[in-house]
Design a protein around this motif. Structure first.
Motif, PDB file in Angstrom:
ATOM      1  N   GLU A 232       0.751  -1.361  -0.529  1.00 19.39           N
ATOM      2  CA  GLU A 232      -0.259  -0.126   0.172  1.00 19.39           C
ATOM      3  C   GLU A 232       1.172   1.534   0.038  1.00 19.39           C
ATOM      4  OE1 GLU A 232      -3.066   0.657   3.284  1.00 19.39           O
ATOM      5  OE2 GLU A 232      -3.885   1.870   2.027  1.00 19.39           O
ATOM      6  N   GLU A 233       0.389   2.259  -1.218  1.00 15.94           N
ATOM      7  CA  GLU A 233       1.332   3.557  -0.425  1.00 15.94           C
ATOM      8  C   GLU A 233       1.157   4.025   0.283  1.00 15.94           C
ATOM      9  OE1 GLU A 233       2.591   4.563  -3.316  1.00 15.94           O
ATOM     10  OE2 GLU A 233       1.630   3.428  -4.738  1.00 15.94           O
ATOM     11  N   THR A 234       2.362   4.739   0.732  1.00 13.65           N
ATOM     12  CA  THR A 234       2.569   5.913   2.240  1.00 13.65           C
ATOM     13  C   THR A 234       2.628   6.272   1.693  1.00 13.65           C
ATOM     14  OG1 THR A 234       4.988   5.375   1.715  1.00 13.65           O
ATOM     15  CG2 THR A 234       3.953   3.657   2.885  1.00 13.65           C
TER      16      THR A 234
ATOM     17  N   GLY B 258      -5.284  10.777  -2.528  1.00 14.98           N
ATOM     18  CA  GLY B 258      -4.605  10.432  -3.532  1.00 14.98           C
ATOM     19  C   GLY B 258      -2.622  11.002  -3.058  1.00 14.98           C
ATOM     20  N   HIS B 259      -2.530  10.057  -4.434  1.00 16.16           N
ATOM     21  CA  HIS B 259      -0.770  11.290  -4.843  1.00 16.16           C
ATOM     22  C   HIS B 259      -0.576  10.770  -5.849  1.00 16.16           C
ATOM     23  CE1 HIS B 259       1.277   6.754  -4.386  1.00 16.16           C
ATOM     24  NE2 HIS B 259       0.162   6.637  -5.243  1.00 16.16           N
ATOM     25  N   THR B 260       0.946  11.538  -6.452  1.00 16.36           N
ATOM     26  CA  THR B 260       0.595  12.225  -8.358  1.00 16.36           C
ATOM     27  C   THR B 260       2.440  11.342  -8.249  1.00 16.36           C
ATOM     28  OG1 THR B 260       0.300  14.060  -7.781  1.00 16.36           O
ATOM     29  CG2 THR B 260       1.919  13.943  -9.172  1.00 16.36           C
ATOM     30  N   ASP B 261       2.188  10.336  -9.401  1.00 15.98           N
ATOM     31  CA  ASP B 261       3.467   9.956  -9.839  1.00 15.98           C
ATOM     32  C   ASP B 261       3.711  10.257 -11.157  1.00 15.98           C
ATOM     33  OD1 ASP B 261       2.280   8.381 -11.886  1.00 15.98           O
ATOM     34  OD2 ASP B 261       2.296   6.494 -10.388  1.00 15.98           O
ATOM     35  N   ASP B 262       4.855  10.475 -11.946  1.00 13.00           N
ATOM     36  CA  ASP B 262       4.746  10.616 -13.656  1.00 13.00           C
ATOM     37  C   ASP B 262       3.506  10.316 -14.469  1.00 13.00           C
ATOM     38  OD1 ASP B 262       6.427  12.377 -12.862  1.00 13.00           O
ATOM     39  OD2 ASP B 262       8.600  10.944 -13.018  1.00 13.00           O
TER      40      ASP B 262
HETATM   41 ZN    ZN Z   1      -1.218   5.561  -6.931  1.00 13.48          ZN
END
Ligand code: ZN
Ligand code: ZN
Length: 340
Positions: free
Chosen positions: A296-298, A305-309
């Motif tokens: 699970e994203e931390t 939510g979060h941001t990635d490329d």
């Molecule tokens: Zn994600």
């Protein structure tokens, strides 16, 4: 199909450009004559041409086959924060593309977990609705619970349309207190069409907003609903049973989800990230809580939510035990139009 779309889009853009050029070249064009004397009229005319026309979306969001009515169009829309932009118009096909709906309520207090669905009340637990769960409701929620006939062990189930509609609502008919509530999609012609507008390009909010509305739509064409009103449900001594996919049926929305349990999972992501499961009403993607390795994203924010490329901003859905999908809307919401 995917490979053809970019060419189609290019063709569409050239066609639009040609039409726009043709319009502005022709001085006697009736559209220009009707437009105002304002010197900006040409700009206005172009804007109107682009936004007021409903066109088939060139690169529509991904859904499973038959989950939504085939043609996703685009049209002008105003988002919850007032931004005027372009939205996808998406209509759920009505009958959701799911393997199976139910079971919800187990028939008697000897039933095993395969004969019933699940229940969660937001307190961090997910319960299997088996016979034992039904017979122990008083120890979980206090006095006054008796959801079965003590002489036969049969569970009280709303198994007619009349009973379903008297019980699957906030002001439960007193005659259906101490019932396990379930409805049949056949009462509603197999499903209920719902239409929504999602921004093509999500617009982030300065401050995230929490709205307890329908949150979005799953890839298999099911409403990602607001939090289940468990306090109202429990205060009426009812259990509005969910099936193992976290869905149940009511007369207004048909079959809808209150949790993501893995029944609407998109293709594997190339980088091993969790898979897409649906879209939030603000247009951002909603991904599974865990990736294939159980990670699970931390770094999730308050909206989960979060941001990635690769994906930009996106959500990761909450656990079913939390009775919610996302924590809040990061962006301006589109519009939930409903059934038409
Ligand atoms: Zn994600
Ligand atoms: Zn519900």
């Amino acid at each position: 199909m995917k490979q053809i779309l970019p060419h189609f889009r290019t063709l569409l853009i050239f066609t639009l450009m040609f039409l726009l050029l043709a319009c502005s070249d022709s001085v006697t064009d009736s559209t220009e004559q009707q437009s105002t004397t304002d010197t900006d009229s040409e700009t206005e005319t172009e804007t109107e041409t682009e936004t007021e026309t409903i066109v088939e979306a060139a690169d529509p969001p991904f859904f499973f086959d038959n989950a939504v009515i085939e043609t996703i169009t685009t049209e002008s829309c105003t988002l919850s924060g007032g931004t005027q932009t372009t939205c996808y118009r998406i209509t759920i096909a009505g009958e959701p593309v799911v393997d199976e709906i139910g079971p919800f309520c187990p028939p008697n207090i000897d039933s095993d977990a395969s004969q019933g669905g699940i229940w969660f009340d937001g307190s961090g637990e997910v319960y299997d609705i088996d016979g034992e769960f039904i017979s122990n409701l008083d120890s979980l929620y206090g006095d006054g619970w008796l959801l079965y006939d003590p002489s036969t062990g049969e569970v009280n189930i709303t198994d007619t349309q009349t009973a379903c509609e008297a019980a699957a609502r906030p002001n439960v008919d007193a005659a259906y207190q101490n019932y396990c509530v379930q409805c049949d999609l056949d009462y509603y012609g197999g499903g209920i069409n719902e239409t929504l507008l999602l921004p093509v390009t999500p617009i982030p909010l300065a401050n995230p907003s929490y709205v307890n509305s329908n949150m979005g739509i799953s890839l298999n064409g099911v409403i990602l609903a607001a939090q289940a009103p468990v306090d109202a449900i429990l205060s009426n001594y009812t259990i509005a049973a969910f099936d193992d996919c976290g869905g149940h049926i009511n007369p207004n929305d048909g079959y809808h989800y209150h949790a993501a349990t893995g029944c609407s999972t998109g293709p594997d992501e190339e980088d091993g990230h969790a898979s897409l499961i649906g879209y939030a009403l603000d247009g951002y993607g909603i991904y599974a809580m865990l990736d294939a390795s159980g990670f699970e994203e931390t770094d999730l924010g308050e909206c989960r939510g979060h941001t990635d490329d690769s994906r930009g901003y996106h959500y990761h859905v909450a656990s079913p035990s939390e009775n919610m999908f996302i924590g809040c809307f990061h962006g301006e919401q589109g519009e939930w139009i409903g059934s038409e």
